[in-house]
Scaffold this motif. Structure first.
Motif, PDB file in Angstrom:
ATOM      1  N   ASN A 209       0.845  -1.194   0.000  1.00 57.96           N
ATOM      2  CA  ASN A 209       0.000   0.000   0.000  1.00 57.96           C
ATOM      3  C   ASN A 209       0.886   1.251   0.000  1.00 57.96           C
ATOM      4  O   ASN A 209       1.155   1.844   1.034  1.00 57.96           O
TER       5      ASN A 209
ATOM      6  N   THR B 260       1.955   5.148  -0.865  1.00 63.32           N
ATOM      7  CA  THR B 260       1.288   6.447  -0.993  1.00 63.32           C
ATOM      8  C   THR B 260       2.019   7.350  -1.983  1.00 63.32           C
ATOM      9  O   THR B 260       1.455   8.314  -2.479  1.00 63.32           O
TER      10      THR B 260
ATOM     11  N   ARG C 238      -1.238   7.316  10.687  1.00 62.57           N
ATOM     12  CA  ARG C 238      -0.901   6.548   9.486  1.00 62.57           C
ATOM     13  C   ARG C 238       0.617   6.524   9.286  1.00 62.57           C
ATOM     14  O   ARG C 238       1.205   5.484   9.015  1.00 62.57           O
TER      15      ARG C 238
HETATM   16  C1  LIG Z   1      -4.017   1.852   2.091  1.00 67.21           C
HETATM   17  O1  LIG Z   1      -3.799   3.201   2.495  1.00 67.21           O
HETATM   18  C2  LIG Z   1      -4.967   3.991   2.480  1.00 67.21           C
HETATM   19  C3  LIG Z   1      -4.578   5.373   2.902  1.00 67.21           C
HETATM   20  O2  LIG Z   1      -3.423   5.804   2.272  1.00 67.21           O
HETATM   21  C4  LIG Z   1      -6.028   3.423   3.405  1.00 67.21           C
HETATM   22  O3  LIG Z   1      -7.203   4.181   3.327  1.00 67.21           O
HETATM   23  C5  LIG Z   1      -6.310   1.980   3.035  1.00 67.21           C
HETATM   24  O4  LIG Z   1      -7.178   1.406   3.967  1.00 67.21           O
HETATM   25  C6  LIG Z   1      -5.020   1.171   2.994  1.00 67.21           C
HETATM   26  N1  LIG Z   1      -5.304  -0.170   2.538  1.00 67.21           N
HETATM   27  C7  LIG Z   1      -4.780  -1.228   3.111  1.00 67.21           C
HETATM   28  C8  LIG Z   1      -5.146  -2.545   2.478  1.00 67.21           C
HETATM   29  O5  LIG Z   1      -4.047  -1.182   4.070  1.00 67.21           O
END
Ligand SMILES: *[C@@H]1O[C@H](CO)[C@@H](O)[C@H](O)[C@H]1NC(C)=O
Ligand SMILES: *[C@@H]1O[C@H](CO)[C@@H](O)[C@H](O)[C@H]1NC(C)=O
Ligand SMILES: *[C@@H]1O[C@H](CO)[C@@H](O)[C@H](O)[C@H]1NC(C)=O
Length: 356
Positions: free
Chosen positions: A200, A202, A270
């Motif tokens: 994931n 950014t 985060r």
């Molecule tokens: C990935 O990151 C986004 C925010 O940047 C978040 O909303 C999302 O839940 C994340 N997905 C996972 C699978 O961790």
């Protein structure tokens, strides 16, 4: 008797002025001056250097600047010049200056472009591209592990940028020094980064920084900076036999402003999660170092991943792209195919041939 007195006086003179005596005196003198200088230096440091108030620091830095061999104009002076220029423009006193184009430069560029094109056309790398073989990274071929990680195609510059940023655990950051001795000069530092969890990304490099770091002190005054990340930070280039300066050993330069992440916000939570996922060792830093999270607010992206100079994907392209990340275990590659894979080769030497 008289002769004896004269001899004694002469002897005394010789002793007091002997070269060793003079040297001793000189050394004593020098040591005293050194001690005095060192004391004042330390005092200065305590008063105005890195620990004192901002005013004291500014005064000291101003003195430094006055004495600097690099006589760069001060910020005040630059502003004054800018305002003066603007006023002149408003009065119509200054014409818009056109950059002179040089035919010689154009000719060199064309020559360079043709040489690159020719080199690319005849390269085994290009032949592979023509056969539509993806430029794959096969660690299993080198260390027996059954994972496969492919890097994006060189034409997909935004993906490449995201890939490099996502797969870099640290960056070298360039900024302007505000420290005595290097004030106003380019300076560099290293920060651990993470742009997201494994699956994931950014695209935004997050950092964990302490104001004890002089780089952080300087960036707090002027957050403008550039961060460089290279594929040579992983095993990729070494295993492909690519020199870090080889354009195919891709790198990306993100330019922007360093911003701290506000404590207690969702973003801070985060940042904490994604940063410590990669850098668990940094979790327990001393409290008094006041570590906090920061990120780069990107304004410009420069990607160098192939011949012909760097590319500049837009921010929209960059954030829309997805880095191709390791997709887990796959079937091992058959022996025969493995032979064709880009291993360490002397090919890279050819690319670095000097231009005539
Ligand atoms: C990935 O990151 C986004 C925010 O940047 C978040 O909303 C999302 O839940 C994340 N997905 C996972 C699978 O961790
Ligand atoms: C980055 O850090 C992670 C977690 O510590 C590690 O698994 C990964 O191999 C590192 N990547 C590189 C390129 O060193
Ligand atoms: C940030 O907030 C947390 C709790 O919300 C606190 O424990 C921590 O000390 C704070 N850090 C700073 C630098 O203020």
């Amino acid at each position: 008797m008289r002769a004896a007195v004269v001899a004694l006086v002469l002897l005394a003179l010789v002793i007091s002025n002997s070269p060793t005596d003079a040297r001793r005196k000189g050394e004593e003198n020098w040591k005293q001056r050194y001690r005095k200088w060192k004391d004042s230096e330390e005092q200065d440091h305590l008063n105005g250097g890195l620990i004192g108030t901002d005013e004291a620091a500014a005064a000291k830095l101003h003195r430094e600047e006055q004495n600097s061999v690099y006589d760069a104009p001060s910020e005040d002076e630059l502003w004054r010049q800018k305002i003066e220029e603007k006023k002149k423009r408003q009065r119509g006193e200054v014409e818009h200056k056109q950059k002179p184009t040089s035919e010689i430069t154009a000719w060199h560029e064309e020559k360079w472009r043709r040489q690159q094109e020719q080199a690319v056309q005849t390269s085994p790398y290009f032949q592979r591209q023509k056969r539509r073989q993806p430029r794959d990274y096969h660690p299993e071929h080198h260390n027996g592990r059954n994972v496969r990680m492919s890097i994006p195609d060189h034409t997909k510059v935004a993906e490449m940028a995201r890939y490099i940023v996502h797969n870099s655990n640290w960056t070298a950051v360039a900024y302007t020094s505000r420290q005595p001795g290097t004030y106003g000069l380019p300076m560099a530092d290293i920060f651990s980064i993470s742009d997201g969890l494994k699956d994931n990304s950014t695209g935004i490099p997050y950092m964990y920084i302490s104001p004890k770091d002089t780089g952080v002190q300087d960036l707090a005054k002027d957050g403008r900076c550039s961060m460089i990340m290279s594929l040579s930070q992983s095993d990729y280039c070494r295993q492909e036999g690519l020199d870090p300066e080889d354009p195919r050993c891709g790198h990306v330069i993100l330019t922007g402003k360093l911003k701290t992440v506000k404590n207690g916000t969702e973003e801070a939570a985060r940042a904490e999660k994604l940063f410590f996922d990669r850098h668990p060792q940094l979790r327990n830093m001393p409290k008094d170092h006041k570590f906090r999270f920061a990120k780069l607010k990107i304004s410009q992206i420069l990607v160098q991943d192939y011949f012909g100079g760097p590319a500049q994907p837009t921010l929209a392209e960059y954030f829309a792209a997805k880095p191709e990340v390791s997709s887990g275990p796959k079937d091992p590659i058959p022996e025969a195919q493995a032979e064709l894979l880009p291993g360490a080769s002397s090919d890279s030497q050819k690319w670095l041939r000097p231009m005539e």
